[in-house]
Design a protein around this motif. Sequence first.
Motif, short mmCIF file in Angstrom:
data_model
loop_
_atom_site.label_atom_id
_atom_site.label_comp_id
_atom_site.label_asym_id
_atom_site.label_seq_id
_atom_site.Cartn_x
_atom_site.Cartn_y
_atom_site.Cartn_z
N PRO A 164 0.71 -1.26 0.09
CA PRO A 164 0.04 0.01 0.11
C PRO A 164 0.96 1.25 -0.07
O PRO A 164 1.96 1.46 0.62
N LEU A 165 0.32 2.44 -0.50
CA LEU A 165 0.97 3.63 -0.62
C LEU A 165 1.29 4.00 1.04
O LEU A 165 0.49 3.73 1.77
N LYS A 166 2.20 5.14 1.25
CA LYS A 166 2.45 5.64 2.61
C LYS A 166 1.27 6.00 3.06
O LYS A 166 0.49 6.83 2.58
N GLY A 167 0.77 5.75 4.35
CA GLY A 167 -0.17 6.26 5.21
C GLY A 167 -1.38 5.50 4.72
O GLY A 167 -2.48 6.02 5.39
N ARG A 168 -1.40 4.62 3.99
CA ARG A 168 -2.77 3.79 3.58
C ARG A 168 -2.68 2.51 4.04
O ARG A 168 -1.60 1.75 4.02
#
Length: 181
Positions: free
Chosen positions: A29-33
């Motif tokens: 997942p992307l950063k923060g997700r």
Amino acid sequence: MSRKTDRPGSALSDEDRVLWNLVARSTRPLKGRSAPAPEPAASAVQDKVAPATESRPPAAAAAPTLAKSLHLRHALDRPTLDKLSRGKLPIEGRVDLHGMTQSEAHALLLSFLKRAHDRGVRYVLVITGKGFSSGGDGILKRQVPAWLATPPFRALVSSHDVSARHHGGEGALYLRIRRKS
């Protein structure tokens, strides 16, 4: 997936769902997700739809001896094998089972062969991989020939054999699909 529906994901076939789960497991997942929850496996969907005896792979304990004996009994004839390896007969379909669990590979292979049979395809290549990373033969390399002897597959496949080196060697199989009756 040419059908359009109101809800995204509702038009996925079992095969598409298996492939999507493989892709989703290989991503980050992307950063923060956070990662989304995986969808139910195709084998769980099949258990709800079809009888359990129809879609389950055979037991792994009997597979090595069973696979070897079945492989010899349902081998392609030598002239056909030579023509396939030299490219004189076209390989009309391919399916790669690398990195799949047994249940995912079983569901994908069965659906692939059903579609190939429906389209009138005659020869396909099934890539199982050699499976030497775990110190022995790969489970799919042993299991696929055993699956091909079970009733759902016997109705679709007339014979199979190990592929030529440039098509994957012992990590792949040539399959002859039965003609439509």
